[in-house]
Enzyme design. Structure first.
Site, short mmCIF file in Angstrom:
data_model
loop_
_atom_site.label_atom_id
_atom_site.label_comp_id
_atom_site.label_asym_id
_atom_site.label_seq_id
_atom_site.Cartn_x
_atom_site.Cartn_y
_atom_site.Cartn_z
NE ARG A 1 -2.50 -1.95 -0.81
CZ ARG A 1 -2.66 -3.27 -0.72
NH1 ARG A 1 -3.34 -3.77 0.24
NH2 ARG A 1 -2.17 -4.08 -1.64
CB SER B 1 -8.81 -1.26 4.42
OG SER B 1 -9.40 -2.48 4.11
CD GLU C 1 -5.37 0.86 2.37
OE1 GLU C 1 -5.27 -0.12 3.13
OE2 GLU C 1 -6.11 0.87 1.37
C1 LIG Z 1 -15.34 0.54 -0.85
C2 LIG Z 1 -13.86 0.71 -1.11
C3 LIG Z 1 -13.05 -0.42 -1.25
C4 LIG Z 1 -11.68 -0.27 -1.51
N1 LIG Z 1 -10.93 -1.41 -1.65
C5 LIG Z 1 -9.60 -1.30 -1.91
C6 LIG Z 1 -8.81 -2.48 -2.08
O1 LIG Z 1 -9.29 -3.60 -2.04
N2 LIG Z 1 -7.48 -2.32 -2.31
C7 LIG Z 1 -6.90 -1.09 -2.40
O2 LIG Z 1 -5.69 -1.02 -2.62
N3 LIG Z 1 -7.63 0.04 -2.25
C8 LIG Z 1 -8.96 -0.04 -2.00
N4 LIG Z 1 -9.72 1.10 -1.83
C9 LIG Z 1 -9.06 2.42 -1.89
C10 LIG Z 1 -9.14 3.10 -3.27
O3 LIG Z 1 -10.19 2.60 -4.03
C11 LIG Z 1 -7.84 2.93 -4.07
O4 LIG Z 1 -6.75 3.40 -3.33
C12 LIG Z 1 -7.90 3.70 -5.40
O5 LIG Z 1 -6.76 3.40 -6.17
C13 LIG Z 1 -8.02 5.21 -5.22
O6 LIG Z 1 -8.30 5.75 -6.50
P1 LIG Z 1 -8.93 7.19 -6.67
O7 LIG Z 1 -8.91 7.50 -8.12
O8 LIG Z 1 -10.27 7.24 -6.02
O9 LIG Z 1 -7.87 8.09 -5.91
P2 LIG Z 1 -8.14 9.38 -4.99
O10 LIG Z 1 -8.84 8.95 -3.77
O11 LIG Z 1 -8.74 10.46 -5.79
O12 LIG Z 1 -6.65 9.78 -4.62
C14 LIG Z 1 -5.86 8.97 -3.79
C15 LIG Z 1 -4.45 9.56 -3.74
O13 LIG Z 1 -3.86 9.48 -5.03
C16 LIG Z 1 -3.52 10.77 -5.53
N5 LIG Z 1 -3.84 10.77 -6.96
C17 LIG Z 1 -5.01 10.41 -7.53
N6 LIG Z 1 -4.91 10.44 -8.87
C18 LIG Z 1 -3.65 10.85 -9.16
C19 LIG Z 1 -2.93 11.08 -10.36
N7 LIG Z 1 -3.48 10.92 -11.57
N8 LIG Z 1 -1.64 11.51 -10.27
C20 LIG Z 1 -1.04 11.68 -9.07
N9 LIG Z 1 -1.67 11.48 -7.89
C21 LIG Z 1 -2.96 11.05 -7.94
C22 LIG Z 1 -4.34 11.76 -4.71
O14 LIG Z 1 -3.68 13.01 -4.60
C23 LIG Z 1 -4.42 11.03 -3.37
O15 LIG Z 1 -3.25 11.28 -2.63
C24 LIG Z 1 -11.10 1.00 -1.60
C25 LIG Z 1 -11.92 2.14 -1.46
C26 LIG Z 1 -13.28 2.00 -1.23
C27 LIG Z 1 -14.15 3.22 -1.10
#
Ligand SMILES: Cc1cc2nc3c(=O)[nH]c(=O)nc-3n(C[C@H](O)[C@H](O)[C@H](O)COP(=O)(O)OP(=O)(O)OC[C@H]3O[C@@H](n4cnc5c(N)ncnc54)[C@H](O)[C@@H]3O)c2cc1C
Length: 343
Positions: free
Chosen positions: A161, A235, A331
């Site tokens: 992570r 998580s 996380e």
């Molecule tokens: C119900 C649920 C279940 C989940 N299950 C998992 C799981 O099983 N495994 C897991 O690993 N994660 C899980 N997650 C967490 C999440 O889905 C992942 O971490 C996902 O990759 C985040 O993507 P996002 O586009 O929503 O990022 P955001 O939440 O928008 O951003 C997360 C971080 O990444 C940065 N960021 C986003 N896009 C970019 C970009 N293009 N360039 C540079 N920085 C960027 C942001 O600044 C921030 O720091 C879960 C979340 C939820 C709500």
């Protein structure tokens, strides 16, 4: 590039907390990057799908919202094919699209919310697989030097992570696309016991990649609260990783604490078990609470603010610390512009 003044961010984060930004720039093409204003980490923020952030405060400056789309099979070999995906592609739709194209490797990562560009940030992982197993390279815009930069998988510093983009150099690179190396001949990855059990419950002995993806979707829907009805970010805490002697001392006191030895000699411990052992599973204060289905998931039951959720996070951390001497690490990214950054 779309420009929105003072947007509400409630619909842009899966915790569904109210927050706002001074300005939101929605980036739709790579050309949009050429006219970006300078990025100030003291007041600006990069947002993807908002599924791994907690807005504890507003974003005083500009929100760079990456929606650069596009997905393509760029190269095909005998055993592998290489897929390039724009950072703004929905991750789960990308997974299903690769499976439809008879490419495997992402099936265990089905239904993870968010966009493709955020997948390397914390090296997303689920059901025994991490992005690291398939990531070939990352293309990003260097916000400090205003130039393109390409990272090989090794350059990305992927770990549990974590990555260089999350820990070492947050907010420096705006990821614009990722390249994945996928398999043309399916090799099931069924190390995760719960997944094997689900498939055997369905009498599936030799699953296809799509059957594994479907099983993962069912397991996730059963286990995790849906952000559409109950705001959450999956998580909330990482499983703590301790040195062998520290974990052994803890395991002597708590023999039932689940522990997984890692290749480097350290031991990963179950954060969920620790939280549950402290009697916090299902705990609620106002509209901020801990899921009664999964002790690692913090939920917004309605109108909790980011600050209230952060307060609950601190309570969980201090309770677990008092009991186990372990500080749980969040996380998701906690967006808190009330804290002065070091100069
Ligand atoms: C119900 C649920 C279940 C989940 N299950 C998992 C799981 O099983 N495994 C897991 O690993 N994660 C899980 N997650 C967490 C999440 O889905 C992942 O971490 C996902 O990759 C985040 O993507 P996002 O586009 O929503 O990022 P955001 O939440 O928008 O951003 C997360 C971080 O990444 C940065 N960021 C986003 N896009 C970019 C970009 N293009 N360039 C540079 N920085 C960027 C942001 O600044 C921030 O720091 C879960 C979340 C939820 C709500």
């Amino acid at each position: 590039m779309k420009v929105t003044k003072n947007p509400s961010l409630k619909a842009f984060n899966t915790f569904r907390v109210e927050a706002s930004a001074g300005l939101m720039l929605t980036l739709e093409t790579e050309e949009d990057l050429l006219s970006l204003p300078p990025f100030d980490p003291g007041k600006d923020f990069i947002l993807g799908g908002g599924s791994n952030v907690l807005f504890a405060t507003d974003v005083p400056g500009t929100l760079f919202h990456n929606r650069i789309s596009g997905r393509e099979i760029v190269k095909t070999g005998d055993d592998h094919a290489w897929v390039e995906a724009g950072a703004g592609e929905n991750w789960h739709e990308l997974v299903r699209w690769t499976l439809k194209n008879k490419l495997s490797g992402l099936e265990n990562l089905s239904l993870i919310p968010g966009l493709a560009g955020a997948a390397p940030i914390q090296n997303i992982g689920a059901y025994g697989v991490e992005l690291a197993t398939v990531l070939e390279s990352v293309t990003a815009w260097d916000l400090v030097r205003s130039t393109w930069k390409m990272f090989s998988r090794e350059d990305c510093g992927l770990a549990y992570r974590d990555s260089r983009f999350k820990a070492a150099e947050p907010d420096r690179y705006l990821i614009t696309s990722i390249r994945l190396r996928l398999d043309r001949h399916y090799k099931p990855q069924l190390e995760y016991a719960g997944l094997r059990e689900e498939l055997s419950r369905l009498n599936i002995r030799h699953p296809t990649a799509i059957e594994v993806s479907d099983a993962v979707i069912r397991l996730r829907q059963h286990k995790l609260p849906d952000p559409a009805t109950s705001g959450n970010a999956g998580s909330f805490f990482k499983n703590p990783v301790l040195k062998r002697d520290e974990s052994e001392a803890l395991l002597a006191r708590f023999p039932e604490l689940p522990a997984w030895p890692l290749d480097d000699g350290t031991i990963k411990l179950s954060a969920a078990w620790m939280i549950e052992h402290c009697g916090l599973k299902g705990y609620r204060t106002g509209d901020a609470g801990i899921s009664d289905r999964h002790a690692l998931v913090i939920v917004n039951h309605g109108s909790a603010t980011g600050g209230e959720i952060l307060q609950l996070v601190r309570t969980i951390q201090s309770t677990v610390h008092d009991t186990f001497g372990v500080m749980l690490e969040p996380e998701p990214r906690i967006v808190d512009f009330s804290i002065d950054l070091p100069t």
